[in-house]
Motif scaffolding. Structure first.
Motif, PDB file in Angstrom:
ATOM      1  N   TYR A  92       0.920  -1.029  -0.071  1.00  0.00           N
ATOM      2  CA  TYR A  92       0.104  -0.012   0.013  1.00  0.00           C
ATOM      3  C   TYR A  92       0.967   1.124   0.123  1.00  0.00           C
ATOM      4  O   TYR A  92       1.869   1.134   0.539  1.00  0.00           O
TER       5      TYR A  92
ATOM      6  N   LYS B  82       0.920   5.561   0.759  1.00  0.00           N
ATOM      7  CA  LYS B  82       0.000   6.516   1.685  1.00  0.00           C
ATOM      8  C   LYS B  82       0.636   7.661   1.646  1.00  0.00           C
ATOM      9  O   LYS B  82       1.956   8.059   2.006  1.00  0.00           O
TER      10      LYS B  82
ATOM     11  N   ALA C  53      -1.969  12.856   5.398  1.00  0.00           N
ATOM     12  CA  ALA C  53      -3.394  13.067   5.504  1.00  0.00           C
ATOM     13  C   ALA C  53      -4.440  12.656   4.425  1.00  0.00           C
ATOM     14  O   ALA C  53      -5.529  12.818   4.460  1.00  0.00           O
ATOM     15  N   GLU C  54      -3.881  11.236   4.051  1.00  0.00           N
ATOM     16  CA  GLU C  54      -4.734  10.501   3.212  1.00  0.00           C
ATOM     17  C   GLU C  54      -4.851   8.971   3.821  1.00  0.00           C
ATOM     18  O   GLU C  54      -3.726   8.687   4.663  1.00  0.00           O
ATOM     19  N   GLY C  55      -5.759   8.105   3.557  1.00  0.00           N
ATOM     20  CA  GLY C  55      -5.621   6.614   3.868  1.00  0.00           C
ATOM     21  C   GLY C  55      -4.772   6.064   2.996  1.00  0.00           C
ATOM     22  O   GLY C  55      -4.428   6.338   1.771  1.00  0.00           O
ATOM     23  N   PRO C  56      -4.211   4.985   3.350  1.00  0.00           N
ATOM     24  CA  PRO C  56      -3.292   4.080   2.377  1.00  0.00           C
ATOM     25  C   PRO C  56      -4.392   3.611   1.198  1.00  0.00           C
ATOM     26  O   PRO C  56      -5.236   3.403   1.156  1.00  0.00           O
TER      27      PRO C  56
ATOM     28  N   PHE D 171      -4.254   0.819  -2.162  1.00  0.00           N
ATOM     29  CA  PHE D 171      -3.709  -0.345  -2.525  1.00  0.00           C
ATOM     30  C   PHE D 171      -2.812  -0.333  -3.836  1.00  0.00           C
ATOM     31  O   PHE D 171      -3.174   0.559  -5.016  1.00  0.00           O
TER      32      PHE D 171
ATOM     33  N   PHE E  94       3.578   0.694   2.802  1.00  0.00           N
ATOM     34  CA  PHE E  94       3.423  -0.303   3.742  1.00  0.00           C
ATOM     35  C   PHE E  94       3.426  -1.669   3.031  1.00  0.00           C
ATOM     36  O   PHE E  94       2.794  -1.966   2.001  1.00  0.00           O
TER      37      PHE E  94
ATOM     38  N   PHE F 291       0.354  -5.255   9.154  1.00  0.00           N
ATOM     39  CA  PHE F 291       1.076  -4.544   8.269  1.00  0.00           C
ATOM     40  C   PHE F 291       2.464  -4.240   9.199  1.00  0.00           C
ATOM     41  O   PHE F 291       2.840  -4.709  10.214  1.00  0.00           O
TER      42      PHE F 291
END
Lengths: 113, 113
Positions: free
Chosen positions: B36, B38, B41-44, B46, B89, B103
């Motif tokens: 992933y 990232k 300030a954002e989500g991971p 894919f 990640f 993770f």
């Protein structure tokens, strides 16, 4: 297509207060998850759900509760907030529980002072 | 005991060169691996995955290699671009553990123009 939406984006709590982190997804995924990410660390699974009405503990469930009354929503409840719960919380969903990538929201940054 | 380890917290490469991010795991039951990406300030999000029945999976500039005997996987980005600068990640899951992902702590990649 909104994907996974989390609210609020930021929150400051005093020790002992409670709050609910909201999460909703519009992809009709059965599987939903709550992770927390501490600074410099990976994501730790708090709770997950395999469908409406079914939830189970992850790796770090203490101090949290969840419910899953609908396919779309998976709120995370913090009771009696503690400084150790200061973290960034991510909600995610997936099409399958295995062999399927997670779709994440943008997170809620929580500070407990 | 950390089951998924990314031993390099950070990596800096020049634009156009290859970026190689590494990940080691200890649980021999893991059979599905994901990367992933990232941004702050954002989500991971894919990036790419690989099943344990394969040793390589390629998607455009991104290739993941899996060495099961060494319990090691790597992500190659060729050529690297400044927009690739992010935290990466590594995650692993096992069908025997209901597919829940574990993770690593992440590697911060900086691609310099």
């Amino acid at each position: 297509n909104a994907g996974v939406t989390q609210t609020p984006k930021f929150r400051i709590l005093k020790i002992g207060q409670s709050m609910t982190l909201q999460c909703t997804q519009d992809m009709n995924h059965n599987y939903m998850y709550w992770y927390r990410q501490d600074p410099g660390m990976g994501l730790k699974l708090i709770y997950y759900s395999v469908g409406a009405g079914i939830t189970d503990k992850g790796e770090v469930p203490n101090g949290y509760n969840v419910s899953r009354s609908t396919t779309e929503d998976f709120p995370l409840r913090l009771e009696l907030a503690a400084p150790s719960q200061t973290s960034v919380y991510f909600c995610a969903s997936s099409y399958r529980i295995y062999n399927s990538p997670l779709h994440f929201g943008n997170g809620t940054r929580l500070t407990v002072t | 005991d950390q089951q998924v380890k990314q031993n390099s917290p950070s990596l800096s490469v020049q634009e156009g060169r290859i970026s190689i991010l590494n990940c080691d795991y200890t649980n021999s039951m893991f059979d599905y691996f994901l990367w992933y990406k990232k941004y702050p300030a954002e989500g991971p999000t894919f990036l790419i995955s690989i099943s344990s029945i394969k040793d390589k999976n390629e998607d455009g500039r991104f290739t993941v290699f899996l060495n099961k005997s060494a319990k090691h996987l790597s992500l190659h980005i060729v050529p690297s671009q400044p927009g690739d600068s992010a935290v990466y990640f590594c995650a692993a899951s096992a069908q025997t553990n209901a597919g829940k992902s574990t993770f690593g702590d992440g590697t911060t990649l900086t691609v310099k123009p």
